[in-house]
Motif scaffolding. Structure first.
Motif, mmCIF file in Angstrom:
data_model
loop_
_atom_site.group_PDB
_atom_site.id
_atom_site.type_symbol
_atom_site.label_atom_id
_atom_site.label_comp_id
_atom_site.label_asym_id
_atom_site.label_seq_id
_atom_site.Cartn_x
_atom_site.Cartn_y
_atom_site.Cartn_z
ATOM 1 N N ARG A 1 0.927 -1.228 -0.040
ATOM 2 C CA ARG A 1 0.070 -0.055 -0.071
ATOM 3 C C ARG A 1 0.936 1.409 0.066
ATOM 4 N N VAL A 2 2.194 1.301 0.658
ATOM 5 C CA VAL A 2 2.969 2.315 0.786
ATOM 6 C C VAL A 2 3.553 2.339 -0.415
ATOM 7 N N ALA A 3 4.103 1.476 -0.918
ATOM 8 C CA ALA A 3 5.092 1.509 -2.169
ATOM 9 C C ALA A 3 4.422 2.253 -3.153
ATOM 10 N N PRO A 4 5.411 3.078 -3.993
ATOM 11 C CA PRO A 4 4.780 3.861 -5.245
ATOM 12 C C PRO A 4 4.597 2.849 -6.350
ATOM 13 N N PRO A 5 3.309 2.956 -7.148
ATOM 14 C CA PRO A 5 3.100 2.247 -8.171
ATOM 15 C C PRO A 5 4.152 2.102 -9.117
ATOM 16 N N ALA A 6 4.269 1.277 -9.948
ATOM 17 C CA ALA A 6 5.198 0.968 -11.315
ATOM 18 C C ALA A 6 5.054 2.281 -12.013
ATOM 19 N N ASP A 7 5.979 2.651 -12.741
ATOM 20 C CA ASP A 7 5.734 3.883 -13.689
ATOM 21 C C ASP A 7 5.087 3.277 -14.890
ATOM 22 N N ALA A 8 3.969 3.959 -15.373
ATOM 23 C CA ALA A 8 3.337 3.417 -16.513
ATOM 24 C C ALA A 8 4.104 3.689 -17.741
ATOM 25 N N ALA A 9 4.051 2.930 -18.923
ATOM 26 C CA ALA A 9 4.922 3.047 -19.935
ATOM 27 C C ALA A 9 4.389 4.409 -20.708
ATOM 28 N N PRO A 10 5.241 5.328 -21.091
ATOM 29 C CA PRO A 10 4.407 6.483 -21.913
ATOM 30 C C PRO A 10 3.874 6.205 -23.139
ATOM 31 N N ASP A 11 2.991 6.761 -23.433
ATOM 32 C CA ASP A 11 2.247 6.502 -24.737
ATOM 33 C C ASP A 11 2.725 7.569 -25.753
ATOM 34 N N PHE A 12 3.732 7.163 -26.501
ATOM 35 C CA PHE A 12 4.236 7.985 -27.736
ATOM 36 C C PHE A 12 3.790 8.051 -28.730
ATOM 37 N N ASP A 13 2.607 7.535 -28.870
ATOM 38 C CA ASP A 13 1.497 7.873 -30.163
ATOM 39 C C ASP A 13 0.712 9.163 -30.017
ATOM 40 N N LYS B 1 10.388 10.227 -33.256
ATOM 41 C CA LYS B 1 10.204 11.223 -32.083
ATOM 42 C C LYS B 1 11.099 12.116 -31.714
ATOM 43 N N LEU B 2 11.039 13.421 -31.326
ATOM 44 C CA LEU B 2 11.752 14.114 -30.674
ATOM 45 C C LEU B 2 11.711 14.325 -29.094
ATOM 46 N N VAL B 3 12.421 13.874 -28.319
ATOM 47 C CA VAL B 3 12.338 14.134 -26.804
ATOM 48 C C VAL B 3 13.534 14.991 -26.127
ATOM 49 N N GLU B 4 13.032 16.127 -25.745
ATOM 50 C CA GLU B 4 14.019 16.962 -25.281
ATOM 51 C C GLU B 4 14.099 16.839 -23.633
ATOM 52 N N ILE B 5 15.467 16.785 -23.179
ATOM 53 C CA ILE B 5 15.976 16.613 -21.787
ATOM 54 C C ILE B 5 16.765 17.847 -21.460
ATOM 55 N N GLN B 6 16.323 18.371 -20.256
ATOM 56 C CA GLN B 6 17.057 19.418 -19.843
ATOM 57 C C GLN B 6 18.409 18.988 -19.082
ATOM 58 N N HIS C 1 10.410 15.264 -17.955
ATOM 59 C CA HIS C 1 10.323 15.826 -16.470
ATOM 60 C C HIS C 1 10.475 14.936 -15.491
ATOM 61 N N VAL C 2 11.169 15.437 -14.239
ATOM 62 C CA VAL C 2 11.474 14.436 -13.239
ATOM 63 C C VAL C 2 10.752 15.110 -12.142
ATOM 64 N N THR C 3 10.567 14.311 -10.952
ATOM 65 C CA THR C 3 9.764 14.409 -9.681
ATOM 66 C C THR C 3 8.491 15.079 -9.943
ATOM 67 N N PRO C 4 7.476 14.165 -10.341
ATOM 68 C CA PRO C 4 7.546 12.623 -10.725
ATOM 69 C C PRO C 4 8.184 12.542 -12.461
ATOM 70 N N ASP C 5 8.746 11.448 -12.349
ATOM 71 C CA ASP C 5 9.284 11.194 -14.030
ATOM 72 C C ASP C 5 7.837 10.989 -14.890
ATOM 73 N N ARG C 6 8.096 11.686 -15.927
ATOM 74 C CA ARG C 6 7.099 11.932 -16.868
ATOM 75 C C ARG C 6 7.527 12.283 -18.191
ATOM 76 N N VAL C 7 7.040 11.773 -19.415
ATOM 77 C CA VAL C 7 7.369 12.512 -20.630
ATOM 78 C C VAL C 7 5.930 13.233 -21.024
ATOM 79 N N GLN C 8 6.041 14.463 -21.092
ATOM 80 C CA GLN C 8 4.925 15.282 -21.418
ATOM 81 C C GLN C 8 4.909 15.558 -23.104
ATOM 82 N N PRO C 9 3.848 15.263 -23.684
ATOM 83 C CA PRO C 9 3.827 15.402 -25.061
ATOM 84 C C PRO C 9 3.821 17.065 -25.479
ATOM 85 N N VAL C 10 4.209 17.291 -26.554
ATOM 86 C CA VAL C 10 4.219 18.829 -26.941
ATOM 87 C C VAL C 10 3.268 18.654 -28.166
ATOM 88 N N ALA C 11 2.011 19.686 -28.215
ATOM 89 C CA ALA C 11 1.188 19.711 -29.118
ATOM 90 C C ALA C 11 1.611 20.424 -30.375
#
Length: 280
Positions: free
Chosen positions: A14-26, A111-116, A34-44
């Motif tokens: 119950r206290v453990a964080p859920p596993a990261d969901a696979a990003p939807d690159f479609d 796909k283009l993925v930007e990381i800071q 982005h980090v904290t939390p990890d996520r891949v944010q789409p750019v419209a």
């Protein structure tokens, strides 16, 4: 005892964080990590210009375009470091090439993925997502550089060509920087002069740029190239103006800025379009 262990196990779940969901690159063609939390944010809608509007960088444009086409077709391709003068279209070229190749080779799902730069320590977690995906990815780090005590470069070295897993076959890294060796020249010289073994003092950091297979240099443009950029923008957006007036105002604009570059050309055109009532 078994009942107690079961209750403990249930509580931990119950206290453990859920596993990261696979990003939807479609969802989009471009994303930002982005980090904290990890996520891949789409750019419209990506902020970019058309490839044909990038004037005065023909050799770099053609080289990067060819490398990206190879990559999109599943052929060997190099990581690329775009370095040099400010405002000469380094990041614009990466975004324009991505759009052009994605259109030319649609089956690649490129796909283009930007990381800071400050998020580089998390790059291993991002790679784990990209490695599992079916698409092909340009991992893009803009304005990359490192200071004397910066340790972020260590996270990048394993991605470029080291580590047990290495770079995934479906990922290529493109980075832009104002510095060829990704660190200030005075810091390189200071370390060499103060070190017991000068040849080894900066090897670890300087060798980072050596791990990019392509080095594409960008240099300040001359006046003809600067004017050609502005004329190209005028033609693309249908802004009609007397050539003599355009030339005079463009030269005056760059004189007040003290420099010529693609960025200065676009800033002048933005001002001109606003004054002429042309939407861009």
């Amino acid at each position: 005892m078994s009942a107690s262990l079961s209750r403990i196990a249930d509580a931990l779940e119950r206290v453990a964080p859920p596993a990261d969901a696979a990003p939807d690159f479609d969802m989009a063609d471009a994303f930002v990590w982005h980090v904290t939390p990890d996520r891949v944010q789409p750019v419209a809608q990506v902020n970019r210009v058309a490839l044909e509007l990038l004037v005065g960088i023909n050799r770099s444009r053609d080289t990067l375009l060819a490398n990206t086409l190879q990559f999109a077709r599943g052929l060997p391709a190099n990581n690329a470091l775009l370095w040099g003068a400010r405002g000469m279209g380094k990041s614009s070229l990466v975004k324009a090439v991505h759009a052009s190749v994605a259109q030319q080779v649609p089956q690649s799902a490129l796909k283009l993925v930007e990381i800071q730069r400050e998020d580089l320590p998390s790059i291993g977690r991002l790679m784990a997502h990209l490695r599992k995906a079916q698409a092909r990815f340009i991992l893009f780090c803009d304005d990359l550089s490192f200071s004397h005590d910066d340790q972020h470069y260590k996270s990048l070295k394993a991605v470029l060509d080291g580590g047990l897993e290495g770079r995934p076959d479906n990922v290529v890294l493109y980075a832009t920087s104002n510095r060829r060796h990704l660190m200030p020249r005075d810091m390189i010289e200071n370390e060499r002069s103060s070190a017991i073994s000068p040849s080894e003092a900066v090897e670890e950091k300087v060798s980072l740029s050596d791990r990019f297979g392509l080095w594409l240099g960008f240099h300040p443009c001359d006046q003809d190239e600067y004017l050609a950029m502005i004329q190209g923008y005028c033609a693309t957006y249908g802004l009609q103006i007397d050539p003599a007036r355009l030339r005079a105002e463009a030269i005056e604009w760059q004189a007040t800025r003290g420099s010529r570059s693609g960025r200065v050309a676009w800033q002048f055109f933005t001002d001109l379009a606003g004054r002429e009532g042309v939407r861009i």
